[in-house]
Design an enzyme around this catalytic site. Structure first.
Site, PDB file in Angstrom:
ATOM      1  N   ARG A  60       0.986  -1.119   0.223  1.00 59.23           N
ATOM      2  CA  ARG A  60       0.251  -0.047  -0.070  1.00 59.23           C
ATOM      3  C   ARG A  60       1.023   1.333  -0.037  1.00 59.23           C
ATOM      4  O   ARG A  60       1.885   1.430   0.790  1.00 59.23           O
ATOM      5  CB  ARG A  60      -0.807  -0.031   1.304  1.00 59.23           C
ATOM      6  CG  ARG A  60      -2.217   0.849   1.349  1.00 59.23           C
ATOM      7  CD  ARG A  60      -2.924   0.737   2.511  1.00 59.23           C
ATOM      8  NE  ARG A  60      -2.603   1.222   3.621  1.00 59.23           N
ATOM      9  CZ  ARG A  60      -3.159   1.787   4.488  1.00 59.23           C
ATOM     10  NH1 ARG A  60      -4.597   1.833   4.264  1.00 59.23           N
ATOM     11  NH2 ARG A  60      -2.754   2.499   5.570  1.00 59.23           N
ATOM     12  N   THR A  82      -0.911   7.693  -0.899  1.00 61.70           N
ATOM     13  CA  THR A  82      -2.170   7.613  -1.317  1.00 61.70           C
ATOM     14  C   THR A  82      -3.129   6.293  -1.015  1.00 61.70           C
ATOM     15  O   THR A  82      -4.182   6.297  -1.319  1.00 61.70           O
ATOM     16  CB  THR A  82      -1.791   7.236  -2.895  1.00 61.70           C
ATOM     17  OG1 THR A  82      -1.307   5.961  -3.177  1.00 61.70           O
ATOM     18  CG2 THR A  82      -1.297   8.253  -3.791  1.00 61.70           C
ATOM     19  N   ASP A 129       1.105  -0.810  12.159  1.00 62.86           N
ATOM     20  CA  ASP A 129       1.400  -1.271  10.981  1.00 62.86           C
ATOM     21  C   ASP A 129       1.640  -2.872  11.108  1.00 62.86           C
ATOM     22  O   ASP A 129       2.785  -3.189  11.839  1.00 62.86           O
ATOM     23  CB  ASP A 129       2.455  -0.700  10.144  1.00 62.86           C
ATOM     24  CG  ASP A 129       2.518  -1.228   8.892  1.00 62.86           C
ATOM     25  OD1 ASP A 129       2.620  -0.507   7.922  1.00 62.86           O
ATOM     26  OD2 ASP A 129       2.814  -2.455   8.685  1.00 62.86           O
ATOM     27  N   ASP A 168       5.085  -4.199   9.833  1.00 62.50           N
ATOM     28  CA  ASP A 168       6.037  -3.727  10.677  1.00 62.50           C
ATOM     29  C   ASP A 168       6.205  -4.584  11.924  1.00 62.50           C
ATOM     30  O   ASP A 168       7.352  -4.592  12.656  1.00 62.50           O
ATOM     31  CB  ASP A 168       5.977  -2.236  10.855  1.00 62.50           C
ATOM     32  CG  ASP A 168       6.177  -1.421   9.605  1.00 62.50           C
ATOM     33  OD1 ASP A 168       6.993  -1.996   8.615  1.00 62.50           O
ATOM     34  OD2 ASP A 168       6.076  -0.274   9.377  1.00 62.50           O
TER      35      ASP A 168
HETATM   36  C1  PRP Z   1      -1.205  -3.467   4.894  1.00 61.64           C
HETATM   37  C2  PRP Z   1      -2.020  -4.847   5.350  1.00 61.64           C
HETATM   38  C3  PRP Z   1      -2.868  -4.926   4.411  1.00 61.64           C
HETATM   39  C4  PRP Z   1      -3.024  -3.364   3.815  1.00 61.64           C
HETATM   40  C5  PRP Z   1      -4.525  -2.885   4.545  1.00 61.64           C
HETATM   41  O1  PRP Z   1      -0.096  -4.068   4.132  1.00 61.64           O
HETATM   42  O2  PRP Z   1      -1.235  -6.023   5.425  1.00 61.64           O
HETATM   43  O3  PRP Z   1      -2.377  -5.657   3.242  1.00 61.64           O
HETATM   44  O4  PRP Z   1      -2.089  -2.605   4.599  1.00 61.64           O
HETATM   45  O5  PRP Z   1      -4.768  -1.573   4.149  1.00 61.64           O
HETATM   46  P1  PRP Z   1      -6.033  -1.133   2.998  1.00 61.64           P
HETATM   47  O6  PRP Z   1      -6.966  -2.201   3.411  1.00 61.64           O
HETATM   48  O7  PRP Z   1      -5.980   0.230   3.268  1.00 61.64           O
HETATM   49  O8  PRP Z   1      -5.683  -1.669   1.708  1.00 61.64           O
HETATM   50  P2  PRP Z   1       0.884  -3.154   3.411  1.00 61.64           P
HETATM   51  O9  PRP Z   1       0.677  -2.698   2.110  1.00 61.64           O
HETATM   52  O10 PRP Z   1       1.188  -1.874   4.428  1.00 61.64           O
HETATM   53  O11 PRP Z   1       2.286  -4.161   3.447  1.00 61.64           O
HETATM   54  P3  PRP Z   1       2.930  -5.023   4.299  1.00 61.64           P
HETATM   55  O12 PRP Z   1       2.053  -6.348   4.619  1.00 61.64           O
HETATM   56  O13 PRP Z   1       4.130  -5.382   3.650  1.00 61.64           O
HETATM   57  O14 PRP Z   1       3.244  -4.380   5.726  1.00 61.64           O
HETATM   58  N1  URA Z   2      -2.226  -1.571   7.355  1.00 65.04           N
HETATM   59  C1  URA Z   2      -2.009  -1.843   8.709  1.00 65.04           C
HETATM   60  O1  URA Z   2      -1.012  -2.642   8.875  1.00 65.04           O
HETATM   61  N2  URA Z   2      -2.480  -1.236   9.735  1.00 65.04           N
HETATM   62  C2  URA Z   2      -3.588  -0.430   9.468  1.00 65.04           C
HETATM   63  O2  URA Z   2      -4.141   0.205  10.388  1.00 65.04           O
HETATM   64  C3  URA Z   2      -3.812   0.045   8.166  1.00 65.04           C
HETATM   65  C4  URA Z   2      -3.101  -0.610   7.218  1.00 65.04           C
END
Ligand code: PRP
Ligand code: URA
Length: 206
Positions: free
Chosen positions: A102, A106, A197, A200
């Protein structure tokens, strides 16, 4: 349909995820545990197949989950511990992978890598712990639908009311089993109270 868990053990585990004292190792193990519980809720009426096994008292006909009809697909990175947890229960289930990120500004998600087995006639468990705006899950579902699965079921740990509703509106035929729906999405598109997150927290990168 979406189903938020009413299981007090699941709520207890979700609250451990929220606690900043929970280390990344404990965080991943807790996600694994929650995932196994919500997977068993989602698969409680899944197709079974008869098998003849040898028991301590000789042969016995039993019903086993038809894992050949199931494909597990985590959205990486944060979906990885969900896959690890469910594979402990169903070690012979097939898995595919979607890596998405994500954009921090944006909130648009993008697919960076995919490796999905044949989905014809299969039920997919799509694994992503967080449903914030719902964008990642919607993109993931769209991607999988182009492969003609029989059914897609989403397993999620935390959602915002906005994100869950958006996914349901976009795909009324996709069921969601979610551990907890929190109060709201904040101005940065984070779930509140949430847990931060998830990627993270799981992989110690904050
Ligand atoms: C996070 C989470 C979801 C997404 C949710 O992933 O694990 O995939 O954000 O957000 P949304 O509903 O607004 O799309 P991220 O893209 O941060 O990647 P990661 O799993 O590598 O931390
Ligand atoms: N992705 C995450 O990991 N946490 C949030 O709260 C939103 C998006």
């Amino acid at each position: 349909m979406y189903k938020e868990s009413t299981n007090v053990v699941v709520k207890h585990l979700v609250n451990r995820l929220r606690d900043v004292r929970t280390t990344s190792n404990e965080f991943r193990l807790t996600i694994e545990e929650i995932s196994r519980i919500i997977a068993s809720e989602a698969l409680s009426d899944f197709e079974t197949v008869s098998q003849n096994i040898n028991t301590w008292q000789g042969p016995l006909d039993v019903e086993m989950i038809e894992v050949q009809k199931l494909v597990l697909v985590p959205i990486l990175r944060a979906g990885e511990p969900m896959l690890t947890g469910i594979l402990k229960t169903l070690p012979y289930a097939r898995s595919g992978f979607l890596a998405m990120k994500r954009d921090e500004e944006t909130s648009q998600s993008k697919i960076f890598y995919e490796n999905i087995p044949n989905l014809e006639g299969k039920t997919v468990l799509l694994l992503d712990p967080m449903v914030a705006t719902g964008g990642s899950l919607i993109d993931g579902i769209e991607h999988l639908k182009s492969r003609n699965p029989k059914r897609i079921i989403c397993l999620n740990v935390l959602g915002s009311p906005y994100g869950v509703e958006k996914v349901q509106k976009a795909f009324p035929d996709v069921d969601m089993y979610i551990a907890q729906i929190d109060e709201r999405l904040d101005e940065n598109n984070y779930i509140r109270p949430g847990l931060g997150d998830a990627g993270d927290r799981a992989f110690n990168t904050y």
